[in-house]
Design an enzyme around this catalytic site. Sequence first.
Site, mmCIF file in Angstrom:
data_model
loop_
_atom_site.group_PDB
_atom_site.id
_atom_site.type_symbol
_atom_site.label_atom_id
_atom_site.label_comp_id
_atom_site.label_asym_id
_atom_site.label_seq_id
_atom_site.Cartn_x
_atom_site.Cartn_y
_atom_site.Cartn_z
ATOM 1 N N GLY A 181 -19.362 32.964 -64.588
ATOM 2 C CA GLY A 181 -20.363 31.838 -64.244
ATOM 3 C C GLY A 181 -21.680 32.468 -63.515
ATOM 4 O O GLY A 181 -22.862 32.131 -63.701
ATOM 5 N N THR A 182 -21.520 33.368 -62.714
ATOM 6 C CA THR A 182 -22.560 34.315 -61.919
ATOM 7 C C THR A 182 -23.540 34.878 -62.762
ATOM 8 O O THR A 182 -24.754 34.668 -62.849
ATOM 9 C CB THR A 182 -22.035 35.142 -60.780
ATOM 10 O OG1 THR A 182 -21.142 34.417 -60.018
ATOM 11 C CG2 THR A 182 -23.181 35.754 -60.023
ATOM 12 N N ASN A 208 -19.363 22.243 -56.560
ATOM 13 C CA ASN A 208 -18.001 23.075 -56.213
ATOM 14 C C ASN A 208 -17.635 22.670 -54.918
ATOM 15 O O ASN A 208 -16.504 22.992 -54.531
ATOM 16 C CB ASN A 208 -18.377 24.718 -56.505
ATOM 17 C CG ASN A 208 -19.568 25.020 -55.815
ATOM 18 O OD1 ASN A 208 -20.525 24.610 -55.996
ATOM 19 N ND2 ASN A 208 -19.346 26.022 -54.589
ATOM 20 N N SER A 229 -17.269 29.229 -66.870
ATOM 21 C CA SER A 229 -16.712 30.227 -66.439
ATOM 22 C C SER A 229 -15.150 30.111 -66.712
ATOM 23 O O SER A 229 -14.716 29.082 -66.575
ATOM 24 C CB SER A 229 -16.929 30.542 -64.920
ATOM 25 O OG SER A 229 -16.020 31.675 -64.427
ATOM 26 N N THR A 270 -19.655 46.557 -74.429
ATOM 27 C CA THR A 270 -18.625 46.223 -75.158
ATOM 28 C C THR A 270 -17.801 44.891 -74.596
ATOM 29 O O THR A 270 -17.559 44.787 -73.462
ATOM 30 C CB THR A 270 -17.354 47.484 -75.069
ATOM 31 O OG1 THR A 270 -18.250 48.445 -75.450
ATOM 32 C CG2 THR A 270 -16.152 47.322 -75.828
ATOM 33 N N CYS A 310 -17.831 32.094 -44.587
ATOM 34 C CA CYS A 310 -17.612 32.943 -43.267
ATOM 35 C C CYS A 310 -18.573 34.166 -43.283
ATOM 36 O O CYS A 310 -18.150 35.255 -44.033
ATOM 37 C CB CYS A 310 -16.121 33.123 -43.086
ATOM 38 S SG CYS A 310 -15.473 34.091 -41.890
HETATM 39 C C1 LIG Z 1 -17.352 29.428 -59.290
HETATM 40 C C2 LIG Z 1 -18.697 28.897 -59.640
HETATM 41 C C3 LIG Z 1 -19.884 29.925 -60.109
HETATM 42 C C4 LIG Z 1 -19.445 31.449 -60.272
HETATM 43 O O1 LIG Z 1 -18.625 31.813 -61.237
HETATM 44 P P1 LIG Z 1 -17.982 32.997 -61.502
HETATM 45 O O2 LIG Z 1 -17.475 33.202 -62.847
HETATM 46 O O3 LIG Z 1 -16.961 33.038 -60.269
HETATM 47 O O4 LIG Z 1 -18.856 34.001 -61.237
HETATM 48 C C5 LIG Z 1 -20.980 29.401 -60.263
HETATM 49 N N1 LIG Z 1 -21.222 28.063 -59.968
HETATM 50 C C6 LIG Z 1 -20.296 27.232 -59.625
HETATM 51 C C7 LIG Z 1 -20.447 25.858 -59.588
HETATM 52 C C8 LIG Z 1 -19.034 27.670 -59.361
HETATM 53 O O5 LIG Z 1 -17.967 26.770 -59.048
#
Ligand SMILES: *Cc1c(COP(=O)(O)O)cnc(C)c1O
Length: 378
Positions: free
Chosen positions: A69-70, A150, A198, A236, A324
């Site tokens: 996701g990042t 999230n 993700s 890859t 934290c």
């Molecule tokens: C977990 C999350 C991400 C990051 O995804 P990763 O695969 O952990 O890098 C981005 N956006 C939201 C809303 C998430 O919950």
Amino acid sequence: MIYLDNAASTKPADEVIAAMQPFLQEAYGNPSAIYRIGRKSRDAIDHARSQTARLIDARPEEIFFTSGGTESDNWALVAGFESQADKGSHIITTRIEHHAILNTCKYLETSRGAHVTYVDVHEDGIVDPDDIQKAITPQTVLISVMTANNEIGTIQPIREIGQIAKQNNIQFHTDAVQAYGHIPLDVHAMNIDLLSASSHKLHGPKGAGILYIKKGVKFPGFIHGGSQERQRRSGTENVASIVGMGTAAELALKAQAQNDQIIRSMRDHMLNRILNEIPDVHLNGSLQHRLPNNINVSFNGIDVESLLIRLDLLGIAASSGAACTSGSLTPSHVLLALGLPPERSKNALRLSLSIYNTKDEINTVVDKLKMIVSELRK
Ligand SMILES: *Cc1c(COP(=O)(O)O)cnc(C)c1O
């Protein structure tokens, strides 16, 4: 252990592990190679592309695999911004996005000359499409609003915001990491140009994600190298994780409606018990427009760090929205954006369920919570 932190990561499904296994042990060939075990990997990636596309009604050729996701969020924002430099430098997003979006926006502001508007949300954690509309200037090139939050699980009016973006000819990205595989998504009906998801948030393995790029959207690559993923995302391929994500997507598509009901019923039961049996507790964020698996509550007068430690000692994994840093909790930017007082923003407890939880577990956790909260208050 009772696991209630599915918004942070999820348990890989058995079917996912089984599907991945051959690509770790036997079919380890490079997917770009000519020989058989390479071709087998290539075919598996193509299959996963179809599986992940189907979940959002996209075409396989609109799916690009990333590391998660990042990376998808970074790619969408950086490339979306840079490729439209001739049109303008203004981005619209919201105050409640994940840090993958917020910190990428910060980077674009400080290093790339971007101007970013962080739109506010109502106290129920929902963005008003009118506020997005009002933020648009002739310089706006990109709108990025998450599908579901999230921390508090609130589901945003993506269809309406997509419509506004379309009418104004502005690229629209949504971080759908929390929503993908959990609620129905349709990139056409919702007017989405770019979508991040993700694998490890829907019972797939870590290290794989997708960026959906709508056909016809001119969009440059982000990771440069050996021209994989049709020259848009080099490196890859992480074959096993991609296969795992494809399998997880297929499982989610098959079971979504059924899982939704089961998870929602456990969540509602848990929430009702918490609200009825523990005094001085508040639910954070809209209940109506909310992911079926999310609870986010603040208990008056409770330090959430102590609460989480006590839960952990009892084998219960949960989390707080707060970050934290250097040993002290800073209030969650999401809860602050709702306008909640710092005390409540700092001491929220997030419980996020999955299909692997049971009603017995849920009841056990509420019983323990009651006990811990009352002891901590003494
Ligand atoms: C977990 C999350 C991400 C990051 O995804 P990763 O695969 O952990 O890098 C981005 N956006 C939201 C809303 C998430 O919950």
